[in-house]
Design an enzyme around this catalytic site. Structure first.
Site, short mmCIF file in Angstrom:
data_model
loop_
_atom_site.label_atom_id
_atom_site.label_comp_id
_atom_site.label_asym_id
_atom_site.label_seq_id
_atom_site.Cartn_x
_atom_site.Cartn_y
_atom_site.Cartn_z
CB SER A 121 -0.91 0.01 1.23
OG SER A 121 -0.13 -0.02 2.41
CG HIS A 142 -3.36 -1.14 -2.47
ND1 HIS A 142 -3.75 0.15 -2.18
CD2 HIS A 142 -3.31 -1.79 -1.26
CE1 HIS A 142 -3.91 0.28 -0.88
NE2 HIS A 142 -3.66 -0.88 -0.31
CD GLU A 154 -4.94 2.94 -4.62
OE1 GLU A 154 -5.21 4.14 -4.56
OE2 GLU A 154 -4.12 2.39 -3.85
CG ASN A 192 -2.89 3.95 1.75
OD1 ASN A 192 -4.06 3.94 2.14
ND2 ASN A 192 -2.12 2.89 1.81
#
Length: 596
Positions: A121, A142, A154, A192
């Protein structure tokens, strides 16, 4: 044609890895699930069984489908079991050296055409890929936690990832029923990179005793409609994981100080306070791994006696102003049983406000939310005036005039002369310093901020802003009034943006910078935050609703007060405002709304 994946391998069977195994097996794909030892393998097996059993209990999965799902999973110790799979996804802890060792070994074990993927991540997919002799076949996939539930994936390509590998993985995501966003290898990717700056900022707020953990979390849930408050979310993610992600983003992402982990975070990790998994983080839990919060020494008393902490009795309230906010506040107080004196500049404005309040109350009756008798009683409690002198006998004044300091200061100077001693004087400002308004009076101890959210009759949150001159009694009175209105009052200091805007707008500004850098599209960024983080709106949807001019003004205030380079308004935001693209109100902002 995209290639067909018939078997995939998953390395690491923690919460994330076991969830990824479940996603593939649910969709008819055979899975080789690998761990480092028999006990670790058994833990992974138990995690998968627990998740699928819960899905059956909730009616989300048929028993026969669960049994078929388990038959598709082959558990094994050691990477050698992956010699014939089509794709491997690695889901081990976020340590670069560990991932590089695993990828070097996978490169040796797997067939030459096998795609190697990492679920990282925050780490560099490129740095992981160079541990292999096939970096063109390495990609980031991800998933978000919990993987069987969260729709977003992702897909992270490096500068050397082969286009056909990206296409194959995108097709696979569609087969799994996921929404994928494809992006380049950059610290934090989309979700993130936007989420953790916000979380870190919230920890900083808590560390500086600006507001309590409960108030910070309640503010973001009730003020922004988020599924969880930031500190509760940190506990769920794990403070050690959050620290690693922030530290990696800080080092990889240009050393933006907003990603430098707040010192308290490192101290808590060192002390073993890791969140839910250790039973204690920002909150205390029933036991390790439990989601059930239990009271601890920092928990506020459940029933705070308003009068015991010095709150003054309030029966009659004055509301000054004639805009949407003032109208909503008049309605809220009248419905809650208070006598209300509405003061505007001129009887014409009073008539307009009166009509607006009546219209809103009638809507409540039509929708079945309000009895006709209650509507009539509420209207009967309001008196309409065009002169401040009628506020001589009220117990509380709420000011909701234009956001200009000179106007507010002049008003408060007048209220100071007219109102009786002991009256709490409140400003609904969302961006100006409350202390500046307070110092226009001879009674700054009685001045407090009461920041209602729009629309006031609907939004459950009020920020109670105390200045360094506000008395404990005035704060207690404000809190008691919020409770009597059926609102949640959160107390904070007199800093730019208070809680909600101070945490929300830098996140929105970061999203604009991400778009400006051509890292992703507005649609993909909005998808990422809605599907990956459960936000009710993506950042660009929200900016267009709030108004780009309003957003820019708030961001400028935050930057002027904090002087943090990361808070400088994104140039793209400034350019759009200059061009008159202000969002929905001008039918054009980040998106074109002219056909909607």
């Amino acid at each position: 044609m995209a290639r067909e994946f018939s078997t995939v391998g998953v390395v690491g069977l923690g919460t994330m890895g076991a969830g990824i195994v479940e996603v593939f097996a649910r969709n008819g794909i055979d899975v080789v699930a690998v761990e480092i030892s028999e006990p670790a393998l058994e833990r992974g097996r138990i995690t998968l069984k627990g998740s699928t059993d819960r899905a059956v209990a909730k009616g989300k999965l048929a028993e026969a489908d669960r049994d078929a799902l388990h038959e598709r999973v082959h558990f094994a110790v050691g990477l050698d079991a992956l010699h014939s799979v089509d794709l491997v996804i690695e889901a081990v802890p976020e340590h670069l050296d560990l991932k590089q060792r695993i990828f070097a070994e996978l490169d040796r074990v797997c067939r030459p055409e096998t795609i190697l993927a990492t679920n990282t991540s925050s780490l560099s997919v490129t740095e992981i890929s160079v541990a292999t002799s096939r970096p063109n076949q390495v990609i980031g996939i991800h998933f978000f936690n919990p993987a069987p539930v969260m729709k977003l994936v992702e897909v992270v390509r490096t500068v050397v990832t082969a286009p056909e590998v990206v296409a194959d993985v995108e097709a696979l995501c569609a087969r799994l029923g996921k929404v994928d966003v494809t992006i380049n290898d950059r610290a934090g990717f989309i979700a993130n990179a936007l989420l953790f700056g916000y979380l870190n900022h919230a920890v900083g707020m808590f560390e500086s005793h600006y507001a309590t953990r409960e108030d910070i979390d309640a503010a973001m849930k009730l003020g922004c409609g988020l599924p969880m408050g930031p500190l509760a979310l940190m506990d769920l993610i794990g403070l050690d994981t959050a620290y690693e992600i922030l530290d990696t983003m800080y080092r990889r992402g240009g050393r933006d100080r907003r990603h430098a982990p707040v010192p308290l975070l490192k101290q808590m990790v060192t002390a073993g306070l890791l969140g839910r998994k250790s039973g204690r983080g920002f909150y205390t839990y029933e036991r390790a791994g439990s989601p059930v919060v239990v009271p601890d020494e920092a928990t506020p008393p459940a029933t705070e006696s308003a009068l015991a902490d010095g709150a003054r009795a309030i029966a009659k309230v004055g509301v000054v102003g004639s805009g949407t906010m003032a109208t909503g506040i008049i309605e809220v107080f009248a419905k809650a049983g208070y006598e209300v004196v509405s003061v505007t500049r001129g009887m014409e404005k009073s008539a307009t406000v009166c009509e607006a309040v009546k219209t809103s109350l009638n809507k409540g009756v039509v929708r079945g939310k309000l009895a006709e008798a209650d509507r009539d009683a509420a209207l009967g409690r309001i008196s309409w005036s065009a002169t401040l002198d009628h506020l001589a006998d009220v117990d509380l004044v709420v000011e909701a005039v234009v956001e200009e300091l000179s106007v507010k200061k002049a008003l408060f100077a007048s209220l100071d002369e007219i109102c009786k001693p002991g009256v709490v004087l409140a400003t609904t400002t969302s961006s100006l310093p409350v202390i500046d308004v307070a110092m226009a009076t001879q009674r700054p101890a009685d001045v407090v901020g009461l920041h209602f959210f729009n629309p006031a009759p609907v939004m459950p949150l009020v920020e109670v802003v105390r200045t360094i001159r506000t008395s404990p009694e005035a704060t207690a009175t404000a809190r008691a009034v919020c409770a009597a209105l059926g609102k949640t009052g959160v107390v904070c200091g007199d800093r730019s943006g208070f809680i909600v805007n101070a945490l929300l707008f830098p996140y929105l500004n970061d999203a604009v910078k991400m778009l400006e850098a051509s890292y992703s599209t507005a649609d993909d960024i909005d998808h990422a935050m809605k599907l990956g983080c459960g936000y009710p709106m993506g950042p660009f949807e929200l900016l267009d609703v709030v108004g780009l001019d309003v957003s820019l003004a708030i961001q400028r205030e935050l930057y002027l007060e904090l002087r943090e380079p990361g808070f400088a308004p994104a140039p793209l935001l400034e350019h759009l405002v200059t061009a008159g693209y202000l969002g929905r109100k001008t039918r054009r902002g980040f998106r074109d709304h002219s056909h909607r």
